[in-house]
Design an enzyme around this catalytic site. Structure first.
Site, PDB file in Angstrom:
ATOM      1  N   HIS A  98       1.107  -1.298   0.090  1.00 29.62           N
ATOM      2  CA  HIS A  98      -0.004  -0.288   0.343  1.00 29.62           C
ATOM      3  C   HIS A  98       1.052   1.433   0.004  1.00 29.62           C
ATOM      4  O   HIS A  98       2.096   1.505   0.439  1.00 29.62           O
ATOM      5  CB  HIS A  98      -0.639  -0.003   1.138  1.00 29.62           C
ATOM      6  CG  HIS A  98      -2.124   0.899   1.215  1.00 29.62           C
ATOM      7  ND1 HIS A  98      -1.970   2.560   1.212  1.00 29.62           N
ATOM      8  CD2 HIS A  98      -3.410   1.410   0.838  1.00 29.62           C
ATOM      9  CE1 HIS A  98      -2.447   3.146   1.979  1.00 29.62           C
ATOM     10  NE2 HIS A  98      -3.856   2.021   0.826  1.00 29.62           N
ATOM     11  N   GLU A 170      -4.708   1.691  -7.412  1.00 30.54           N
ATOM     12  CA  GLU A 170      -4.402   3.090  -6.061  1.00 30.54           C
ATOM     13  C   GLU A 170      -3.812   4.455  -6.170  1.00 30.54           C
ATOM     14  O   GLU A 170      -2.933   4.603  -5.681  1.00 30.54           O
ATOM     15  CB  GLU A 170      -4.596   2.485  -4.842  1.00 30.54           C
ATOM     16  CG  GLU A 170      -5.777   1.280  -4.414  1.00 30.54           C
ATOM     17  CD  GLU A 170      -5.538   1.150  -2.400  1.00 30.54           C
ATOM     18  OE1 GLU A 170      -7.146   1.307  -2.441  1.00 30.54           O
ATOM     19  OE2 GLU A 170      -4.699   1.618  -1.770  1.00 30.54           O
TER      20      GLU A 170
HETATM   21  P1  13P Z   1     -10.088   5.486   1.169  1.00 33.19           P
HETATM   22  O1  13P Z   1     -10.924   5.182   0.672  1.00 33.19           O
HETATM   23  O2  13P Z   1     -10.229   6.169   2.266  1.00 33.19           O
HETATM   24  O3  13P Z   1      -9.827   6.870   0.447  1.00 33.19           O
HETATM   25  O4  13P Z   1      -8.612   4.796   0.789  1.00 33.19           O
HETATM   26  C1  13P Z   1      -8.418   4.113  -0.171  1.00 33.19           C
HETATM   27  C2  13P Z   1      -7.912   2.666   0.610  1.00 33.19           C
HETATM   28  O5  13P Z   1      -6.381   3.589   0.400  1.00 33.19           O
HETATM   29  C3  13P Z   1      -7.528   1.504   0.165  1.00 33.19           C
HETATM   30  O6  13P Z   1      -6.461   0.833   0.244  1.00 33.19           O
END
Ligand code: 13P
Length: 253
Positions: A98, A170
């Site tokens: 992450h 992400e």
């Molecule tokens: P948010 O949905 O709060 O932006 O976070 C996304 C995330 O980092 C999931 O791992």
């Protein structure tokens, strides 16, 4: 249509009592109404993993995960948790790389590669997170950057191993309180690149970053997107249940 993955990481949130309450609400809801074509997953913090697994119960359709795991099976690694330990606590998914771990805890492409291999070695599903900063995006380097991250972690895997990996794209600029949701237009090219490299080869290609009840359906409609990885919107159970309903409707369409 392949299965749609819809899951949440709680990050560094929730007490045991809060985690158990969320999990028992989900368990009871799914016993009444299991969304067709959807694979739910939940990734609590380490302290709540076993408790959440106990509440969900044996044979739960919800995959339980951990937010990180070390690449070694055991040893002198103070403060770390191994994949066998995570498995022992009930985890079936290991989140790896992450952006918060890359930024604050020294995660690199090399450590993500080692951790993906460790998860696979023990029969767990690696959930590899990739994503670029705003600087990289503004310089037009998104697709190259995220492919480098993904290939760096996955290129040594054979076909069968790759088929067990889930990838979550992400964008860093889209995550969390300071983030803003990516628009469909911004996601078409990165998912086209990921689709070309990994489409049909991995178990899932997920989007994450400010997913909410207003944008979830549209995000699921983007080509090559096969799921959502969600933070804030899913931390209240009602938000998560609504996302499951949206995904079920999308899977049926
Ligand atoms: P948010 O949905 O709060 O932006 O976070 C996304 C995330 O980092 C999931 O791992």
């Amino acid at each position: 249509m392949s299965t749609l993955w819809v899951g949440t990481s709680w990050k560094m949130n929730k007490t045991l009592a809060e985690g158990r309450a969320w999990a028992s609400g989900l368990r009871d809801h799914l016993a009444e109404e299991m969304p067709a074509g959807v694979q739910p997953f939940v990734i609590p913090s380490f302290t709540a993993t076993a408790a959440v697994g106990d509440v969900l119960g044996e044979g739960s359709p919800v995959l339980l995960g951990v937010q990180n795991a070390h690449w070694e099976d055991a040893g002198a690694w103070t403060g770390e948790v191994s994949v066998p330990q995570a498995k022992d606590a009930g985890a079936r998914i290991v989140e790896i790389g992450h952006s918060e771990r890359r930024e604050h805890f020294g995660e690199t492409v090399e450590t993500t590669r080692l951790k993906v291999a460790a998860a696979l070695r023990h029969g767990l599903t690696p959930l590899l997170c990739i994503g670029e900063s705003l600087e990289v995006k503004d310089a037009g380097g998104t697709s190259e950057f995220i492919l480098d991250q993904a290939l760096g972690a996955l290129e040594t895997l054979d076909e069968q191993q790759l088929a067990r990996v889930v990838v979550a794209y992400e964008p860093i600029w889209a995550i969390g309180e300071k983030g803003r949701p990516a628009t469909t237009e911004e996601l078409i090219a990165p998912f086209a690149a990921l689709g070309e490299a990994f489409g049909g080869k991995v178990a899932g290609l997920l989007y994450g970053g400010s997913v909410n009840l207003d944008n979830a359906a549209e995000l699921l409609g983007i080509e090559h997107v096969t799921g959502l990885f969600v933070g804030r919107t899913a931390w209240q159970l009602e938000g998560y249940l609504e996302l499951l309903r949206i995904a079920e409707a999308h899977a049926a369409s």
